[in-house]
Design a protein around this motif. Structure first.
Motif, PDB file in Angstrom:
ATOM      1  N   TYR A 288      71.977 -91.999-110.706  1.00 49.19           N
ATOM      2  CA  TYR A 288      72.972 -92.900-111.312  1.00 49.19           C
ATOM      3  C   TYR A 288      74.029 -92.178-112.261  1.00 49.19           C
ATOM      4  N   SER A 289      73.371 -91.126-112.691  1.00 49.67           N
ATOM      5  CA  SER A 289      74.284 -90.267-113.552  1.00 49.67           C
ATOM      6  C   SER A 289      75.358 -89.443-112.709  1.00 49.67           C
ATOM      7  N   ALA A 290      74.875 -89.222-111.484  1.00 52.44           N
ATOM      8  CA  ALA A 290      75.984 -88.415-110.569  1.00 52.44           C
ATOM      9  C   ALA A 290      77.008 -89.199-110.123  1.00 52.44           C
ATOM     10  N   THR A 291      76.823 -90.525-110.023  1.00 50.91           N
ATOM     11  CA  THR A 291      77.797 -91.622-109.457  1.00 50.91           C
ATOM     12  C   THR A 291      78.928 -91.542-110.369  1.00 50.91           C
ATOM     13  N   GLN A 292      78.569 -91.542-111.626  1.00 49.79           N
ATOM     14  CA  GLN A 292      79.585 -91.490-112.736  1.00 49.79           C
ATOM     15  C   GLN A 292      80.305 -90.387-112.639  1.00 49.79           C
ATOM     16  N   PHE A 293      79.871 -89.309-112.318  1.00 50.00           N
ATOM     17  CA  PHE A 293      80.448 -87.870-112.198  1.00 50.00           C
ATOM     18  C   PHE A 293      81.385 -87.940-110.823  1.00 50.00           C
TER      19      PHE A 293
ATOM     20  N   ILE B 222      74.976 -83.202-104.793  1.00 53.95           N
ATOM     21  CA  ILE B 222      74.735 -84.552-104.264  1.00 53.95           C
ATOM     22  C   ILE B 222      75.481 -84.869-102.732  1.00 53.95           C
ATOM     23  N   GLN B 223      75.180 -85.694-101.900  1.00 54.21           N
ATOM     24  CA  GLN B 223      75.646 -85.709-100.543  1.00 54.21           C
ATOM     25  C   GLN B 223      76.628 -86.982-100.739  1.00 54.21           C
ATOM     26  N   LEU B 224      77.993 -86.914-100.758  1.00 53.32           N
ATOM     27  CA  LEU B 224      78.960 -88.022-100.815  1.00 53.32           C
ATOM     28  C   LEU B 224      79.484 -88.503 -99.357  1.00 53.32           C
ATOM     29  N   GLN B 225      79.569 -89.885 -99.159  1.00 49.92           N
ATOM     30  CA  GLN B 225      80.142 -90.305 -97.953  1.00 49.92           C
ATOM     31  C   GLN B 225      81.150 -91.346 -98.249  1.00 49.92           C
ATOM     32  N   LEU B 226      82.293 -91.162 -97.798  1.00 49.17           N
ATOM     33  CA  LEU B 226      83.515 -92.175 -98.296  1.00 49.17           C
ATOM     34  C   LEU B 226      83.749 -93.052 -96.927  1.00 49.17           C
TER      35      LEU B 226
ATOM     36  N   GLU C 265      90.271 -98.911-101.516  1.00 47.62           N
ATOM     37  CA  GLU C 265      88.733 -99.496-101.523  1.00 47.62           C
ATOM     38  C   GLU C 265      88.055 -98.811-100.532  1.00 47.62           C
ATOM     39  N   GLN C 266      86.886 -98.119-101.177  1.00 48.00           N
ATOM     40  CA  GLN C 266      86.145 -97.487-100.250  1.00 48.00           C
ATOM     41  C   GLN C 266      84.637 -97.755-100.610  1.00 48.00           C
ATOM     42  N   ARG C 267      83.755 -97.677 -99.330  1.00 45.09           N
ATOM     43  CA  ARG C 267      82.566 -97.681 -99.597  1.00 45.09           C
ATOM     44  C   ARG C 267      82.060 -96.361 -99.840  1.00 45.09           C
ATOM     45  N   VAL C 268      81.397 -96.353-101.038  1.00 49.73           N
ATOM     46  CA  VAL C 268      80.962 -94.912-101.398  1.00 49.73           C
ATOM     47  C   VAL C 268      79.292 -94.821-101.386  1.00 49.73           C
ATOM     48  N   THR C 269      78.978 -93.999-100.674  1.00 48.45           N
ATOM     49  CA  THR C 269      77.506 -93.607-100.684  1.00 48.45           C
ATOM     50  C   THR C 269      77.010 -92.326-101.078  1.00 48.45           C
ATOM     51  N   LEU C 270      76.027 -92.175-102.148  1.00 46.30           N
ATOM     52  CA  LEU C 270      75.645 -91.082-102.466  1.00 46.30           C
ATOM     53  C   LEU C 270      74.045 -90.819-102.234  1.00 46.30           C
ATOM     54  N   THR C 271      73.738 -89.800-101.855  1.00 45.70           N
ATOM     55  CA  THR C 271      72.495 -89.847-101.189  1.00 45.70           C
ATOM     56  C   THR C 271      71.766 -88.287-101.735  1.00 45.70           C
ATOM     57  N   VAL C 272      70.550 -88.312-102.055  1.00 44.32           N
ATOM     58  CA  VAL C 272      69.840 -87.055-102.613  1.00 44.32           C
ATOM     59  C   VAL C 272      69.301 -86.547-101.063  1.00 44.32           C
ATOM     60  N   GLU C 273      69.687 -85.542-100.772  1.00 41.30           N
ATOM     61  CA  GLU C 273      69.243 -84.962 -99.534  1.00 41.30           C
ATOM     62  C   GLU C 273      67.898 -84.489 -99.214  1.00 41.30           C
ATOM     63  N   GLU C 274      67.289 -84.213-100.673  1.00 44.37           N
ATOM     64  CA  GLU C 274      65.896 -83.984-100.526  1.00 44.37           C
ATOM     65  C   GLU C 274      64.978 -85.178-100.186  1.00 44.37           C
ATOM     66  N   SER C 275      65.206 -86.339-100.756  1.00 43.48           N
ATOM     67  CA  SER C 275      64.470 -87.642-100.589  1.00 43.48           C
ATOM     68  C   SER C 275      64.938 -88.634 -99.756  1.00 43.48           C
ATOM     69  N   GLY C 276      66.305 -88.580 -99.474  1.00 40.08           N
ATOM     70  CA  GLY C 276      67.128 -89.553 -98.970  1.00 40.08           C
ATOM     71  C   GLY C 276      67.251 -90.529 -99.613  1.00 40.08           C
TER      72      GLY C 276
END
Length: 291
Positions: free
Chosen positions: A45-50, A99-103, A238-249
């Protein structure tokens, strides 16, 4: 006989102690796992702000010479994963530095508010028989016409339409939206390309994306869309933003509108030139001297 009974009691007590220890160890492991997941979730959640801050303040083009502190990788808007380095702060420690980012450009998804033959083809591609796919799209079209301009607000609202089930929506949710403006196929996800374009062209675009050689300009060359049409090929706000923790998914997905009102120097592809918004102006006026 008495000795045997004593030994039996000792054995039973030892077995019970082993069970208690095993259960205790399992509880400790579960508690540790819960703590790790909680820490990762809070860090995510903190990384989303960054990441939001970086997207709002960084140039969206391939080159950002004015921003020496840029941390974003070259961006793509068709859902390919990108690794974003995170600052060395305690709040991000659980993410181990990245962090893994997908736009995904929302205008490049199929809009459920404009049901078309492409939606029928998509449903078929995802395993729904043609007859039922035709019926579902026909029912959706009738529903939208009957509601007199009342649009679907989220993909899950389609469950209100006769014949549609949650399973149907789950099959296609990753490539559809209830939003979207002018269709922009230049950034459509790979899974949607076979529905939108002929198979050979779809395969060529996927191959270029995988090799890192893809751009809106290459799309124009392949499709023959030039001049004013190219303006609409640039990814929208407008973007669909997905952030993923690679280690845990662990993931978080949001649809964000990065509308900066012309104050951020984002590079846009316009015609065959790269032009940049003048950050000192409060409008979307093009700065022709900054090509």
């Amino acid at each position: 006989m008495a000795l045997f009974q004593v030994l039996l009691i000792v054995a039973i007590i030892s077995l019970l102690l082993l069970i208690v220890v095993a259960n205790s160890n399992q509880s400790v492991r579960q508690a540790q796992q819960l703590q790790d997941v909680t820490e990762q979730r809070l860090a995510l959640y903190s990384a989303t702000q960054f990441v939001d801050l970086q997207l709002l303040t960084s140039n969206w083009g391939l080159i950002d010479e004015e921003n020496e502190a840029r941390v974003l990788p070259p961006l793509n808007f068709y859902g390919y994963p990108m690794t974003v380095p995170l600052p060395e702060r305690p709040s991000y420690a659980a993410l181990k530095g990245t962090i893994q980012l997908q736009l995904q450009n929302v205008d490049s998804l199929l809009s459920l508010n404009s049901p078309s033959q492409e939606l029928v083809d998509l449903l078929e591609l995802r395993g729904i028989p043609n007859t039922r796919a035709q019926l579902l799209v026909s029912n959706l079209r009738d529903y939208l016409q009957r509601e007199q301009g009342l649009h679907i607000q989220t993909p899950w609202d389609v469950q209100q339409v006769p014949g549609w089930t949650r399973n149907d929506i789950e099959r296609i949710r990753d490539v559809v939206t209830a939003r979207g403006g002018i269709p922009n196929y230049a950034h459509a996800p790979d899974a949607l390309l076979p529905v939108l374009l002929r198979s050979g062209l779809a395969a060529s675009i996927s191959a270029m994306r995988a090799s890192g050689a893809y751009s809106q300009a290459r799309y124009s060359e392949l499709t023959g869309e030039y001049d004013d049409a190219v303006v609409s090929l640039f990814p929208g706000n407008e973007q669909r933003v997905t952030l993923t923790v690679e280690e845990s998914g662990l993931t978080v997905e949001r649809e964000m509108n990065f509308d900066t009102y012309g104050l951020t120097p984002r590079t846009r592809y316009y015609g065959r030139q790269y032009r940049r918004f003048d950050p000192e102006r409060y409008s979307d006026e093009w700065n022709d001297n900054d090509n």
